[in-house]
Design a protein around this motif. Sequence first.
Motif, short mmCIF file in Angstrom:
data_model
loop_
_atom_site.label_atom_id
_atom_site.label_comp_id
_atom_site.label_asym_id
_atom_site.label_seq_id
_atom_site.Cartn_x
_atom_site.Cartn_y
_atom_site.Cartn_z
N ALA A 22 0.89 -1.27 0.04
CA ALA A 22 -0.03 -0.01 0.11
C ALA A 22 0.75 1.24 -0.08
O ALA A 22 0.61 2.35 -0.73
CB ALA A 22 -1.09 -0.02 1.18
N ALA A 23 1.89 1.28 0.73
CA ALA A 23 2.83 2.47 0.80
C ALA A 23 3.54 2.99 -0.60
O ALA A 23 3.35 3.65 -0.94
CB ALA A 23 3.85 2.22 1.68
N GLY A 24 3.73 1.88 -1.35
CA GLY A 24 4.26 2.11 -2.85
C GLY A 24 3.18 2.50 -3.78
O GLY A 24 3.25 3.33 -4.43
N LEU A 25 1.77 1.93 -3.64
CA LEU A 25 0.72 2.26 -4.21
C LEU A 25 0.47 3.75 -3.98
O LEU A 25 0.39 4.84 -5.08
CB LEU A 25 -0.39 1.49 -3.95
N VAL A 26 0.17 4.27 -2.83
CA VAL A 26 -0.05 5.80 -2.60
C VAL A 26 1.09 6.61 -3.04
O VAL A 26 0.76 7.72 -3.74
CB VAL A 26 -0.24 5.63 -1.02
N TRP A 59 -6.65 16.11 -16.53
CA TRP A 59 -7.45 15.33 -15.76
C TRP A 59 -7.51 13.93 -16.47
O TRP A 59 -7.67 12.80 -15.92
CB TRP A 59 -8.86 15.72 -15.57
N THR A 60 -7.57 14.12 -17.79
CA THR A 60 -7.42 12.75 -18.71
C THR A 60 -6.18 11.83 -18.45
O THR A 60 -6.24 10.63 -18.35
CB THR A 60 -7.67 12.88 -20.02
N ALA A 61 -5.07 12.84 -18.27
CA ALA A 61 -3.76 11.94 -18.25
C ALA A 61 -3.78 11.52 -16.75
O ALA A 61 -3.22 10.39 -16.54
CB ALA A 61 -2.59 13.08 -18.42
N ALA A 62 -4.02 12.22 -15.63
CA ALA A 62 -4.15 11.67 -14.58
C ALA A 62 -5.13 10.41 -14.29
O ALA A 62 -4.48 9.54 -13.38
CB ALA A 62 -4.60 12.88 -13.46
N ALA A 63 -6.22 10.43 -14.77
CA ALA A 63 -7.06 9.21 -14.70
C ALA A 63 -6.44 8.05 -15.49
O ALA A 63 -6.41 6.95 -14.79
CB ALA A 63 -8.48 9.41 -15.30
N ALA A 64 -5.78 8.34 -16.47
CA ALA A 64 -5.09 7.16 -17.37
C ALA A 64 -4.11 6.44 -16.41
O ALA A 64 -3.89 5.46 -16.33
CB ALA A 64 -4.79 7.52 -18.60
N ILE A 65 -3.01 7.30 -15.96
CA ILE A 65 -1.92 7.09 -15.16
C ILE A 65 -2.35 6.27 -13.92
O ILE A 65 -1.85 5.27 -13.52
CB ILE A 65 -1.24 8.32 -14.87
N THR A 66 -3.42 6.98 -13.31
CA THR A 66 -3.71 6.41 -12.04
C THR A 66 -4.60 4.78 -12.43
O THR A 66 -4.35 3.79 -11.60
CB THR A 66 -5.19 7.06 -11.42
N VAL A 67 -5.29 4.64 -13.39
CA VAL A 67 -5.75 3.25 -13.79
C VAL A 67 -4.44 2.35 -14.10
O VAL A 67 -4.57 1.23 -13.68
CB VAL A 67 -6.66 3.32 -15.19
N LEU A 68 -3.65 2.86 -14.87
CA LEU A 68 -2.18 1.99 -15.21
C LEU A 68 -1.50 1.86 -13.83
O LEU A 68 -1.02 0.49 -13.62
CB LEU A 68 -1.58 2.93 -15.93
N VAL A 69 -1.52 2.68 -13.01
CA VAL A 69 -0.82 2.13 -11.66
C VAL A 69 -1.52 1.25 -10.79
O VAL A 69 -0.89 0.21 -10.31
CB VAL A 69 -0.43 3.63 -10.87
N VAL A 70 -2.86 1.41 -10.67
CA VAL A 70 -3.66 0.50 -9.99
C VAL A 70 -3.66 -0.97 -10.58
O VAL A 70 -3.60 -1.64 -9.87
CB VAL A 70 -5.03 0.99 -9.90
N VAL A 71 -3.77 -0.92 -11.96
CA VAL A 71 -3.96 -2.20 -12.71
C VAL A 71 -2.27 -2.97 -12.52
O VAL A 71 -2.41 -3.97 -12.09
CB VAL A 71 -4.27 -2.16 -14.18
N ARG A 72 -1.44 -2.17 -12.79
CA ARG A 72 0.00 -2.73 -12.40
C ARG A 72 0.18 -3.38 -10.98
O ARG A 72 0.61 -4.21 -10.71
CB ARG A 72 1.00 -1.79 -12.84
N HIS A 73 -0.30 -2.66 -10.23
CA HIS A 73 -0.36 -3.06 -8.56
C HIS A 73 -1.10 -4.29 -8.23
O HIS A 73 -0.47 -5.12 -7.71
CB HIS A 73 -0.99 -1.73 -7.60
N LEU A 74 -2.09 -4.18 -8.98
CA LEU A 74 -3.01 -5.49 -8.80
C LEU A 74 -2.50 -6.71 -9.40
O LEU A 74 -2.75 -7.83 -9.06
CB LEU A 74 -4.67 -5.24 -9.25
N ARG A 75 -1.88 -6.58 -10.50
CA ARG A 75 -1.28 -7.68 -11.27
C ARG A 75 0.33 -8.09 -10.65
O ARG A 75 0.63 -9.41 -11.06
CB ARG A 75 -1.00 -7.21 -12.74
N ARG A 76 0.80 -7.28 -9.81
CA ARG A 76 1.80 -7.92 -9.28
C ARG A 76 1.84 -9.00 -8.52
O ARG A 76 0.71 -8.87 -7.54
CB ARG A 76 2.45 -6.91 -8.42
#
Length: 86
Positions: A22-26, A59-76
């Motif tokens: 969680a610390a890395g994700l945040v 806002w579009t770039a921030a949303a896309a980056i947030t989705v990529l970060v969360v998906v990558r975090h969940l796939r690890r």
Amino acid sequence: MTSIVFGLPLGAVGGCAGRRGAAGLVARLIVPVGASVQMVVLPPGRNEVIQTVGQAVVWTAAAAITVLVVVRHLRRRPAAPRAESP
């Protein structure tokens, strides 16, 4: 003055970005969240059209980056447990 106030905390957050959990994700979400907040507090541009376009892009770039970060975090995969030495 702003760099002194925000530099140390952001440096500490950047140091945690490589951690798992969680610390890395945040830590990895600080930049897109900060960019989104800045669009509300201090919008770009001098007229309404530029302001609207700038906000939409950020806002579009921030949303896309947030989705990529969360998906990558969940796939690890979780780290393999270390073997205890006698």
